[in-house]
Design an enzyme around this catalytic site. Structure first.
Site, PDB file in Angstrom:
ATOM      1  N   GLU A   1      -8.187  16.708  40.707  1.00 31.38           N
ATOM      2  CA  GLU A   1      -7.064  17.340  39.644  1.00 31.38           C
ATOM      3  C   GLU A   1      -7.920  17.880  38.388  1.00 31.38           C
ATOM      4  O   GLU A   1      -7.236  17.937  37.308  1.00 31.38           O
ATOM      5  CB  GLU A   1      -6.064  15.959  39.041  1.00 31.38           C
ATOM      6  CG  GLU A   1      -5.473  15.552  40.242  1.00 31.38           C
ATOM      7  CD  GLU A   1      -4.479  14.286  39.700  1.00 31.38           C
ATOM      8  OE1 GLU A   1      -3.180  14.869  39.999  1.00 31.38           O
ATOM      9  OE2 GLU A   1      -4.662  13.286  39.348  1.00 31.38           O
TER      10      GLU A   1
ATOM     11  N   HIS B   1      -2.723   7.092  34.276  1.00 38.27           N
ATOM     12  CA  HIS B   1      -1.769   6.328  35.298  1.00 38.27           C
ATOM     13  C   HIS B   1      -1.086   5.095  34.701  1.00 38.27           C
ATOM     14  O   HIS B   1      -0.790   4.287  35.480  1.00 38.27           O
ATOM     15  CB  HIS B   1      -2.509   6.242  36.662  1.00 38.27           C
ATOM     16  CG  HIS B   1      -3.058   7.705  37.240  1.00 38.27           C
ATOM     17  ND1 HIS B   1      -4.187   7.192  38.302  1.00 38.27           N
ATOM     18  CD2 HIS B   1      -2.834   8.766  37.311  1.00 38.27           C
ATOM     19  CE1 HIS B   1      -4.388   8.337  38.579  1.00 38.27           C
ATOM     20  NE2 HIS B   1      -3.502   9.306  38.174  1.00 38.27           N
TER      21      HIS B   1
ATOM     22  N   HIS C   1      -5.888  12.580  31.413  1.00 33.86           N
ATOM     23  CA  HIS C   1      -4.756  12.217  32.275  1.00 33.86           C
ATOM     24  C   HIS C   1      -4.742  10.769  32.707  1.00 33.86           C
ATOM     25  O   HIS C   1      -5.758  10.252  33.008  1.00 33.86           O
ATOM     26  CB  HIS C   1      -5.011  13.054  33.449  1.00 33.86           C
ATOM     27  CG  HIS C   1      -4.111  12.572  34.558  1.00 33.86           C
ATOM     28  ND1 HIS C   1      -2.896  12.399  34.588  1.00 33.86           N
ATOM     29  CD2 HIS C   1      -4.512  12.320  35.810  1.00 33.86           C
ATOM     30  CE1 HIS C   1      -2.457  12.140  35.809  1.00 33.86           C
ATOM     31  NE2 HIS C   1      -3.316  12.119  36.614  1.00 33.86           N
TER      32      HIS C   1
ATOM     33  N   HIS D   1       3.684   9.330  38.589  1.00 34.34           N
ATOM     34  CA  HIS D   1       2.405   9.596  38.428  1.00 34.34           C
ATOM     35  C   HIS D   1       1.659   9.119  37.294  1.00 34.34           C
ATOM     36  O   HIS D   1       0.708   8.430  37.339  1.00 34.34           O
ATOM     37  CB  HIS D   1       2.056  11.212  38.634  1.00 34.34           C
ATOM     38  CG  HIS D   1       0.595  11.454  38.934  1.00 34.34           C
ATOM     39  ND1 HIS D   1       0.122  12.633  39.362  1.00 34.34           N
ATOM     40  CD2 HIS D   1      -0.671  10.808  38.764  1.00 34.34           C
ATOM     41  CE1 HIS D   1      -1.089  12.776  39.449  1.00 34.34           C
ATOM     42  NE2 HIS D   1      -1.616  11.593  39.060  1.00 34.34           N
TER      43      HIS D   1
END
Length: 269
Positions: free
Chosen positions: A85, A106, A104, A186
């Site tokens: 990613e 989760h 990023h 996500h």
């Protein structure tokens, strides 16, 4: 041979990137997954991201990989395997020249707001940067027929679509209107002008989500409901975002002491 000034600058960024990854793990914003990156301090067309490993286990510059922002290609073709990613990062840097760091996550506290239809909003002064509404990006709207439907941002066109959500899909602005975007089913992505600010925003996004969930659950279990949850107003969002930014050094210093004292993390940069 004495290190040059440029060597020292890069060394500091490496150390902060590794420490930031450890802090995010310590505060459960990242677990075995998720990642923190930084724009290269000496070349704005390159960004630095760790190899494909759990953030808490990064320990040296050998764990870091430099990528070209243009296409997320590693500068060194023989570099270790990187994150699938990484286009989340490259496309955000490409679209917003002022952005210097991307995270990023989760976070399980935040994911419900990406799927429930309940907007994530700033609930307390430490999260004023969230504003009065946080955009939700749905990968299904950006996928092409050949894309794998596993919710991962595997390529440039998906990363570009996510990056656009920070300014509204139709906007051509080079400055993001939002610094946090939720990703349906996500997690979320955070933008900032430094590693320290990015880490602080990610941690307080998670804290704000927990506070909002508590407020909403309190309303649903109480015997008397006197009105809706009172979120921060636009005026309060603007003022708290400005004032809290002046104190960003305080949590960073504390969080560094926490990871140093934990005994779990190593940083040789």
């Amino acid at each position: 041979m004495q290190p040059s000034d440029q060597d020292l600058v890069l060394q500091r960024f490496h150390r902060d990137l590794i420490s930031g990854s450890h802090i995010l793990h310590y505060h459960n914003v990242l677990d075995a997954f998720g990642h923190l990156s930084v724009r290269h301090p000496l070349n704005p067309q390159i960004f630095i991201l760790s190899r494909n490993t759990a953030p808490g286990t990064i320990s040296s510059p050998n764990d870091l990989i430099e990528y070209y922002i243009e296409d997320a290609r590693p500068v060194d073709p023989s570099a270790p395997t990187g994150f699938i990613e990484r286009c989340i990062h490259s496309e955000c840097y490409k679209r917003y020249p002022e952005v210097q760091s991307v995270i990023h996550s989760h976070s399980e506290a935040v994911v419900p707001y990406s799927i429930s239809g309940v907007p994530l909003r700033a609930c307390f002064h430490m999260a004023g940067f969230l504003g009065t509404n946080v955009p939700i990006w749905d990968i299904a709207d950006a996928q092409q027929p050949e894309d794998i439907s596993d919710l991962l941002v595997r390529n440039q066109h998906l990363g570009s679509s996510l990056a656009a959500s920070f300014s509204g899909i139709a906007s051509g602005s080079i400055s993001p209107e939002h610094v946090v975007a939720l990703m349906r089913g996500h997690g979320f992505t955070v933008l900032a002008g430094s590693i320290q600010d990015c880490v602080m925003r990610a941690i307080y996004t998670q804290k704000n989500a927990a506070i909002q969930s508590t407020a909403l659950s309190t309303r649903s279990t109480g015997t008397t409901v006197t009105g809706p949850v009172k979120y921060l107003s636009q005026k309060e969002v603007d003022a708290t975002t400005w004032s809290i930014a002046k104190s960003a050094h305080r949590p960073w210093t504390l969080w560094l002491r926490e990871i140093e004292a934990s005994g779990l993390y190593a940083n040789s940069a």
